[in-house]
Write a protein that holds these residues in place. Sequence first.
Motif, PDB file in Angstrom:
ATOM      1  N   SER A  30       0.990  -1.303  -0.039  1.00 17.29           N
ATOM      2  CA  SER A  30       0.165   0.008  -0.008  1.00 17.29           C
ATOM      3  C   SER A  30       0.917   1.411   0.011  1.00 17.29           C
ATOM      4  O   SER A  30       2.114   1.242   0.307  1.00 17.29           O
ATOM      5  N   ILE A  31       0.199   2.093  -0.511  1.00 17.40           N
ATOM      6  CA  ILE A  31       0.973   3.719  -0.405  1.00 17.40           C
ATOM      7  C   ILE A  31       0.303   4.671   0.372  1.00 17.40           C
ATOM      8  O   ILE A  31      -0.755   4.614   0.602  1.00 17.40           O
ATOM      9  N   SER A  32       1.304   5.148   1.247  1.00 18.78           N
ATOM     10  CA  SER A  32       0.786   6.193   2.407  1.00 18.78           C
ATOM     11  C   SER A  32       0.872   7.536   1.554  1.00 18.78           C
ATOM     12  O   SER A  32       0.341   7.738   0.574  1.00 18.78           O
ATOM     13  N   ALA A  33       1.490   8.467   2.243  1.00 21.72           N
ATOM     14  CA  ALA A  33       1.416   9.657   1.652  1.00 21.72           C
ATOM     15  C   ALA A  33       2.045   9.711   0.480  1.00 21.72           C
ATOM     16  O   ALA A  33       3.326   9.008   0.249  1.00 21.72           O
ATOM     17  N   MET A  34       2.163  10.744  -0.698  1.00 20.65           N
ATOM     18  CA  MET A  34       2.792  11.074  -1.677  1.00 20.65           C
ATOM     19  C   MET A  34       3.129  12.559  -1.950  1.00 20.65           C
ATOM     20  O   MET A  34       2.204  13.235  -1.309  1.00 20.65           O
ATOM     21  N   GLY A  35       3.796  12.791  -2.681  1.00 19.00           N
ATOM     22  CA  GLY A  35       4.064  14.150  -2.884  1.00 19.00           C
ATOM     23  C   GLY A  35       5.118  14.618  -3.940  1.00 19.00           C
ATOM     24  O   GLY A  35       5.638  13.762  -4.679  1.00 19.00           O
ATOM     25  N   ILE A  51       0.103  14.882  -0.658  1.00 18.67           N
ATOM     26  CA  ILE A  51      -1.562  14.225  -0.625  1.00 18.67           C
ATOM     27  C   ILE A  51      -1.422  12.856   0.215  1.00 18.67           C
ATOM     28  O   ILE A  51      -0.606  11.946  -0.244  1.00 18.67           O
ATOM     29  N   THR A  52      -2.378  12.661   1.136  1.00 15.79           N
ATOM     30  CA  THR A  52      -2.600  11.617   1.976  1.00 15.79           C
ATOM     31  C   THR A  52      -3.275  10.302   1.259  1.00 15.79           C
ATOM     32  O   THR A  52      -3.934  10.845   0.440  1.00 15.79           O
ATOM     33  N   ASN A  96       7.583  11.731  -4.627  1.00 18.91           N
ATOM     34  CA  ASN A  96       7.813  10.996  -3.572  1.00 18.91           C
ATOM     35  C   ASN A  96       6.874  10.045  -2.932  1.00 18.91           C
ATOM     36  O   ASN A  96       5.487  10.311  -3.169  1.00 18.91           O
ATOM     37  N   ALA A  97       7.136   8.929  -2.726  1.00 18.50           N
ATOM     38  CA  ALA A  97       6.039   8.051  -2.075  1.00 18.50           C
ATOM     39  C   ALA A  97       6.486   7.404  -0.816  1.00 18.50           C
ATOM     40  O   ALA A  97       7.668   7.055  -0.647  1.00 18.50           O
TER      41      ALA A  97
END
Length: 122
Positions: A30-35, A51-52, A96-97
């Motif tokens: 799973s992916i949490s925050a990305m930016g 973005i969360t 970034n993730a």
Amino acid sequence: QVQLVESGGGLVQAGGSLRLSCAASGSIFSISAMGWYRQTPGKQRELVATITNGDNTNYADSVKGRFTISRDNAKNTMYLQMNSLKPEDTAVYYCNAAIYTHTWSRTPLQYWGQGTQVTVSS
């Protein structure tokens, strides 16, 4: 392993628009925050937007009202819609993730893309 691949950069005139994409692939639970971050020569990398996984967003003051961050969790992809671009937006943009790579992962690992160049001419 995990890869983040950005696309959508290029050359645009001031006032124009671009849409960046960041696709994550590989061993992903799973992916949490990305930016999105950006960097110009001789300067530190700076935050553009985040973005969360609950779609809460945060923007740098310099891009508020002009940029929109979004994500498609089904595709493990994040986007950055950039409107009303200014010459000062010229930079290499990095995604970034924070990614959980296994079901037993307790903390996410940070991954970066290779960057995509955005150039805004005046």
